[in-house]
Design a protein around this motif. Structure first.
Motif, mmCIF file in Angstrom:
data_model
loop_
_atom_site.group_PDB
_atom_site.id
_atom_site.type_symbol
_atom_site.label_atom_id
_atom_site.label_comp_id
_atom_site.label_asym_id
_atom_site.label_seq_id
_atom_site.Cartn_x
_atom_site.Cartn_y
_atom_site.Cartn_z
ATOM 1 N N THR A 142 69.230 35.947 13.477
ATOM 2 C CA THR A 142 70.309 36.901 13.680
ATOM 3 C C THR A 142 71.355 36.733 12.600
ATOM 4 O OG1 THR A 142 69.962 36.766 16.079
ATOM 5 C CG2 THR A 142 72.005 37.779 15.335
ATOM 6 N N TYR A 143 71.850 37.862 12.082
ATOM 7 C CA TYR A 143 72.864 37.871 11.025
ATOM 8 C C TYR A 143 74.139 38.526 11.564
ATOM 9 C CZ TYR A 143 68.620 37.102 8.303
ATOM 10 O OH TYR A 143 67.427 36.618 7.839
ATOM 11 N N ARG A 144 75.238 37.801 11.506
ATOM 12 C CA ARG A 144 76.551 38.307 11.914
ATOM 13 C C ARG A 144 77.594 37.814 10.930
ATOM 14 N NH1 ARG A 144 74.633 36.059 16.856
ATOM 15 N NH2 ARG A 144 74.185 37.603 18.494
ATOM 16 N N LEU A 204 72.996 38.078 28.824
ATOM 17 C CA LEU A 204 73.569 36.959 29.566
ATOM 18 C C LEU A 204 73.646 35.725 28.675
ATOM 19 C CD1 LEU A 204 71.097 38.371 31.579
ATOM 20 C CD2 LEU A 204 72.664 37.333 33.227
ATOM 21 N N SER A 205 74.545 34.819 29.022
ATOM 22 C CA SER A 205 74.699 33.582 28.263
ATOM 23 C C SER A 205 74.924 32.420 29.227
ATOM 24 C CB SER A 205 75.867 33.693 27.279
ATOM 25 O OG SER A 205 76.051 32.469 26.582
ATOM 26 N N ALA A 206 74.362 31.280 28.919
ATOM 27 C CA ALA A 206 74.526 30.096 29.768
ATOM 28 C C ALA A 206 75.845 29.386 29.519
ATOM 29 C CB ALA A 206 73.360 29.127 29.543
ATOM 30 N N LEU A 212 81.025 33.564 18.422
ATOM 31 C CA LEU A 212 80.375 34.875 18.434
ATOM 32 C C LEU A 212 81.011 35.821 19.444
ATOM 33 C CD1 LEU A 212 76.630 33.734 18.272
ATOM 34 C CD2 LEU A 212 78.184 34.246 16.382
ATOM 35 N N SER A 213 82.126 35.417 20.050
ATOM 36 C CA SER A 213 82.823 36.227 21.058
ATOM 37 C C SER A 213 81.920 36.535 22.239
ATOM 38 C CB SER A 213 83.351 37.528 20.442
ATOM 39 O OG SER A 213 84.237 37.269 19.383
ATOM 40 N N ASP A 252 87.388 38.938 27.471
ATOM 41 C CA ASP A 252 88.634 38.276 27.063
ATOM 42 C C ASP A 252 88.633 37.970 25.570
ATOM 43 O OD1 ASP A 252 89.364 38.392 29.708
ATOM 44 O OD2 ASP A 252 88.745 36.333 30.161
ATOM 45 N N PHE A 253 87.499 37.521 25.049
ATOM 46 C CA PHE A 253 87.412 37.221 23.619
ATOM 47 C C PHE A 253 87.688 38.481 22.794
ATOM 48 C CE2 PHE A 253 84.333 33.585 24.670
ATOM 49 C CZ PHE A 253 85.339 32.636 24.569
ATOM 50 N N LEU A 254 87.075 39.591 23.179
ATOM 51 C CA LEU A 254 87.246 40.829 22.418
ATOM 52 C C LEU A 254 88.676 41.350 22.504
ATOM 53 C CD1 LEU A 254 83.932 42.691 23.320
ATOM 54 C CD2 LEU A 254 84.480 41.523 21.188
ATOM 55 N N GLU A 255 89.259 41.318 23.683
ATOM 56 C CA GLU A 255 90.630 41.801 23.829
ATOM 57 C C GLU A 255 91.618 40.934 23.067
ATOM 58 O OE1 GLU A 255 91.179 42.012 28.023
ATOM 59 O OE2 GLU A 255 90.172 43.966 28.217
#
Length: 274
Positions: A142-144, A204-206, A212-213, A252-255
């Motif tokens: 993945t590229y970000r 989903l994330s653990a 990566l927000s 929350d990260f994005l805001e």
């Protein structure tokens, strides 16, 4: 009888009981022993067994061990949201037989003038476990702008009952981050040319991945619908709308970055395969 048709001297067929006279199917007699007592391949009695074995192998290759290759560009589109335009793609393909295949997948998006925001490429080994389902494993890159990731992939892909196409996978990065994604879509044919395709995707994330927000738990939900017109089976332009919502710590990260956690965008693109 009608006049002129004297059938008094004609012999009538005997009244023989048939299966139509029975409430059930008549018992079927077993095949005689001689019918199954010969060699597995009777032609070996008349021709060279080695030549017949080679002919059977060639028949298996041509009719039962076919190698196929396909490329499917499911989405190649321009997006419009909040007065800005961008682009996105979702493509995949395979090469192999009915049981074992090599799969590749790629998807990503970006904004015109700002470059690619996110892109990924997967290389997978796929093995059929059911007539309509494959288990897949491999790697994803993945590229970000925030940072690249390399993940191990374990997933399942196939056709669920009622013709739902599903694709679900878990990703374990080289940094120990565990995430998962599940997608489902369905083609509702309105006419022979017009098809409506609803689609849903959850991520989903653990754990929290601030870089990566991405927050733990349900990270995002995406719902969309596309209407396409098949000029040919292999080529179909479409138009649609897509809604995305982020949840929990991801929101929350994005805001905190001044970005919106909810987005609705119009999409226009093409679907093709070869």
């Amino acid at each position: 009888m009608p006049a002129g048709h004297d059938m008094s001297g004609m012999a009538m067929p005997p009244d023989v009981p048939t299966s139509a006279n029975n409430p059930g199917r008549p018992a079927q007699a077993f095949a005689p022993a001689g019918a199954v007592s010969g060699p597995p391949h009777a032609a070996d009695l008349l021709f060279d067994p080695a030549e017949m074995a080679a002919a059977r192998e060639q028949l298996r290759v041509e009719n039962g061990d076919v190698r196929t290759t396909a490329v499917i560009i499911d989405q190649l589109e321009t997006t419009f949201a909040d007065g800005e335009s961008g682009y996105a793609w979702d493509a995949q393909g395979w090469s192999g037989g009915d049981i074992n295949r090599f799969w590749w997948k790629s998807e990503g998006e970006g904004a015109f003038g700002d470059g690619v925001e996110e892109a990924e490429v997967q290389a997978l080994y796929s093995r059929a476990i059911r007539p309509f389902f494959d288990v897949q494993t491999g790697v994803r890159q993945t590229y970000r702008p925030e940072g690249d990731r390399t993940d191990l992939v374990l997933g399942i892909q196939g056709l669920a009952p009622y013709w739902f196409e599903v694709d679900a996978a878990a990703f374990l990065s080289t940094k120990g981050e565990l995430t998962a994604r599940a997608e489902a879509e369905y083609d509702q044919r309105i006419t022979q040319k017009w098809i409506v395709q609803p689609r849903a995707e959850v991520v989903l994330s653990a754990e929290d991945i601030p870089e990566l927000s991405i927050g733990s738990g349900l990270s995002s939900l995406q719902l969309g619908v596309r209407v396409r017109y098949e000029i040919r089976k292999e080529f179909a332009p479409y138009i649609g709308v897509e809604w995305t919502r982020r949840f929990g710590d991801t929101r929350d990260f994005l805001e905190a970055e001044g970005r919106s956690a909810e987005e609705t965008r119009l999409v226009v693109g093409i679907r093709t395969w070869f």
